[in-house]
Design an enzyme around this catalytic site. Structure first.
Site, short mmCIF file in Angstrom:
data_model
loop_
_atom_site.label_atom_id
_atom_site.label_comp_id
_atom_site.label_asym_id
_atom_site.label_seq_id
_atom_site.Cartn_x
_atom_site.Cartn_y
_atom_site.Cartn_z
N HIS A 181 19.27 20.42 20.42
CA HIS A 181 18.02 19.69 20.21
C HIS A 181 17.27 19.52 21.54
CE1 HIS A 181 15.51 16.46 18.31
NE2 HIS A 181 15.40 16.10 19.57
N GLU A 182 17.95 18.97 22.53
CA GLU A 182 17.28 18.73 23.81
C GLU A 182 16.88 20.05 24.46
OE1 GLU A 182 16.20 15.90 24.31
OE2 GLU A 182 17.46 14.84 22.86
N HIS A 189 13.52 21.10 23.22
CA HIS A 189 12.43 20.46 23.98
C HIS A 189 12.23 21.19 25.31
CE1 HIS A 189 11.66 17.01 21.46
NE2 HIS A 189 12.88 16.51 21.58
N HIS A 242 10.17 24.23 25.00
CA HIS A 242 8.76 23.89 24.82
C HIS A 242 8.09 23.70 26.20
CE1 HIS A 242 5.94 21.28 22.02
NE2 HIS A 242 5.37 22.41 22.37
ZN LIG Z 1 13.84 15.00 20.45
#
Ligand SMILES: [Zn+2]
Length: 676
Positions: free
Chosen positions: A464-465, A468, A471
């Site tokens: 998940h991290e 990010h 991105h």
């Molecule tokens: Zn998040």
């Protein structure tokens, strides 16, 4: 002596030189950088030349370069490795920063220049990206109160400063409660705990200076303890401590702070001409209105609650079979659910764990990024802010793309949770600036010499991290204010939650889930059982999440409650919250909502983004599979590199061709059967 924070850094990729920075350097650098930024702002506002995009908007983008350099170096360690001094600095900086922010948005001469540009926007011959930055800058000023005068203007300033102070206090109280509590375990109390939980408890005991193993409030210790300990009275004690964070009375109690924050937010929204804080906050999100948020959450709530109630009946029977009369309680759920998982899916967290090594999961995240986007990762030898920090240079086709920092282990000085932040964001205005991105997690640190093992949940958090981080790292825009994750809050979780799907690709686990001692890959049969069980207990996790999201929404939609705790109870009663499930975050420790403004009236964002991530991964499956190069290219072009250069629904539609409904989400959570 010069201040290392204010020098030009000669470190690789302008990384902060933590080996030379001391805690005494921050205050001085902060003041100097703030003075410099103020002078820059004044020069823009007082410019005798007529306003142009370059002398106003671009100058504004660059006005606080030094300040943001100092602050990103500071906030990285304040969140991940704090101490008394750093906490005092945070308390000192936060109202000053709020005041500085207000000063800019309340600068009449500056606002007049921006408003003049906004008036002539069609005649300025701007690129699409420039138009977008002008639009967002103007909107930001208006929403911050640039159009207010006199008493209202002064009051708004006071409200913002007070909110900043309260947010910091809320966080620090929470950290204090999390740090101070631990429960010592005797050797008998270790009954039923798998080896990895015992190891973590012993390591935690050492860190706390206790005489033996302890349970702390760190999620990576307390959750497995609640899953495995057959000692009901110990589970109850631990669970009560965990859910009482921020509400233990005395100096660290957050209940009144939460109430005051809600009142001030309402006042702020009304000063700006909005009906309430929810209307103000959601205006700039994809969701746009409280109704749209409530509608989504309730669509998911009903099937989730039905699933949770059916599960609760099964778990209650198991409790009774153990000879315990009465109701299933919140401290029983995880324990009986884990037992049931073993029976129904023949899947045991302890059997799984040796296959989920931290180092291998990092490699898995890197390899997926390589297969999708051609990224390569090379360890980089630079001084970090803590010995546990790992740093990598990220390249593509031999060309530098970013620096990635992973800080994975829990420690007392780190705030709880997991997050991604940029020490430096991508932009092209001040040269071809590539990002420095950091992922912080709270995984249990192993005893010396043993490999770090993750739960499946931890592995998902890691992915998940990292989503990010992608991105940020793949960002390709000119202006920093729209770079990387600078997008609508309910869009920002799309890249992160989407990336979690690659962990579930069988060939990824097949390759990287290898046994810590034997090096053998996870047996096919265990892998199948793991993947079949990924939606296991979705009723529980969905209910605890949606309840928190709805409380957050109702707190802000309408007048602020006279008593926040009473309002929380009212919302839960109206929903018919199952008795044995708590909120994922109750008000006194709901840092998303009260530590700052970021996720206030925004906790729903994860689910809003999930509607898209479930649908987006379907798009890969429909078009050649998880590593389909054409889809990866589309994802990068339209979403991962685009930052906030367009409205989120435009970006998504460009990627997928249409906006999604809630079906893919319900299917992904295994809740579709109950949705009728
Ligand atoms: Zn998040």
């Amino acid at each position: 002596m010069t201040n290392p924070l204010l020098e030009d850094w000669t470190t690789p990729f302008d990384m902060p030189p933590y080996d030379r920075i001391t805690d005494d350097d921050y205050a001085e650098a902060f003041e100097a950088a703030m003075a410099e930024a103020r002078a820059n702002i004044a020069a823009i506002a007082d410019d005798q030349e007529a306003p142009t995009f370059a002398n106003t908007i671009e100058a504004l983008e660059r006005a606080d370069e030094t300040l943001s350099k100092v602050l990103s170096a500071f906030y990285a360690i304040a969140g991940a490795d704090s101490n008394d001094k750093r906490e005092a600095l945070q308390r000192e900086f936060s109202p000053k920063l709020a005041a500085y922010g207000s000063e800019i948005t309340m600068n009449k001469a500056l606002y007049d220049r921006i408003a003049a540009l906004w008036e002539q926007k069609d005649k300025l011959d701007l690129t699409d990206e420039q138009k977008r930055v002008l639009y967002l800058t103007h909107r930001g000023f208006v929403r911050a109160g640039a159009q207010l005068d006199g008493v209202e203007r002064d009051r708004l300033k006071e409200v913002k400063q007070r909110l900043a102070v309260l947010g910091t206090e809320f966080t620090q109280n929470l950290l204090a409660d999390e740090r101070s509590w631990f429960m010592e375990l005797t050797e008998d109390d270790l009954e039923g705990l798998p080896g990895f939980v015992v190891d973590t408890a012993r390591a935690a005991g050492e860190e706390k200076g206790a005489n033996g193993p302890v349970v702390t409030l760190s999620r990576s210790l307390i959750v497995p303890f609640l899953q495995f300990s057959p000692r009901r009275e110990l589970r109850e004690r631990a669970h009560r401590a965990w859910t009482s964070r921020g509400m233990n009375g005395g100096k660290t109690d957050n209940r009144e702070i939460a109430g005051e924050i809600l009142k001030l937010r309402e006042e702020r929204a009304k000063l700006l001409g909005y009906e309430n804080f929810a209307a103000y906050k959601l205006e700039t999100e994809m969701a746009k209105s409280p109704e749209a948020v409530r509608d989504l959450l309730l669509q998911v709530w009903k099937p989730a609650k039905a699933a949770a109630e059916a599960d609760a009946a099964v778990l209650t029977d198991m409790l009774h079979e153990d000879g315990i009369n009465g109701d299933l309680e919140a401290w029983d759920w995880r324990y009986y659910s884990e037992k049931r998982r073993k029976i129904e899916h023949d899947l045991d967290e302890a059997e799984l764990k040796p296959y989920l090594q931290l180092d291998r999961m990092i490699e898995a995240a890197f390899t997926c990024a390589n297969r999708l986007f051609g990224l390569e990762f090379r360890p980089l030898d630079v001084p970090g802010y803590h010995p546990d920090v790992r740093t990598y240079e990220v390249l593509r086709n031999g060309k530098h793309l970013a620096v990635f920092i992973g800080d994975y282990f829990a420690r007392g000085s780190k705030r709880s949770g997991a997050w991604c932040s940029a020490m430096r964001s991508q932009q092209k205005l001040a040269g071809d600036i590539r990002p420095v991105v950091i992922n912080v997690c709270n995984f249990a640190k192993p005893e010396k010499g043993k490999p770090a093992l993750l739960s499946y949940d931890d592995a998902r958090t890691l992915f998940h991290e990292f989503g990010h981080a992608l991105h940020q790292m793949l960002s390709d825009v000119t202006y920093e204010s729209i770079s990387g994750t600078s997008v609508a809050r309910d869009f920002v979780e799309l890249p992160s939650q989407l990336y979690e799907h690659w962990l579930e690709v069988p060939e990824v686990l097949g390759e990287f889930a290898t046994h810590a001692e034997t090096g053998e890959p996870m047996p096919k049969d265990l892998l199948d059982r793991l993947l079949a069980a990924t939606t296991y207990d979705a009723g529980h996790s969905t209910v605890e999440y949606v309840a928190s999201a709805l409380v957050d929404l109702e707190f802000h939609d309408g007048n602020a409650p006279a008593d926040a705790m009473a309002r929380q109870q009212e919302v839960l009663d109206e929903l018919g919250m199952p008795k044995a499930i708590g909120m994922r975050h109750a008000t006194p420790h709901f840092a998303h909502v009260f530590a700052g403004d970021g996720y206030s009236c925004g906790y729903y964002s994860y689910m809003w983004s999930e509607v898209m991530d479930a649908d987006a991964f379907e798009a890969f499956k429909e078009n050649g599979g998880a590593f389909d190069p054409a889809m990866a290219e589309k994802l990068e072009q339209n979403i991962l590199s685009a930052g906030g250069s367009e409205e989120a629904d435009v970006l998504y539609t460009r990627f997928r061709g249409k906006m999604p409904g809630v079906e893919a989400l319900l299917k992904g959570r295994g809740l579709l059967d109950d949705a009728a």
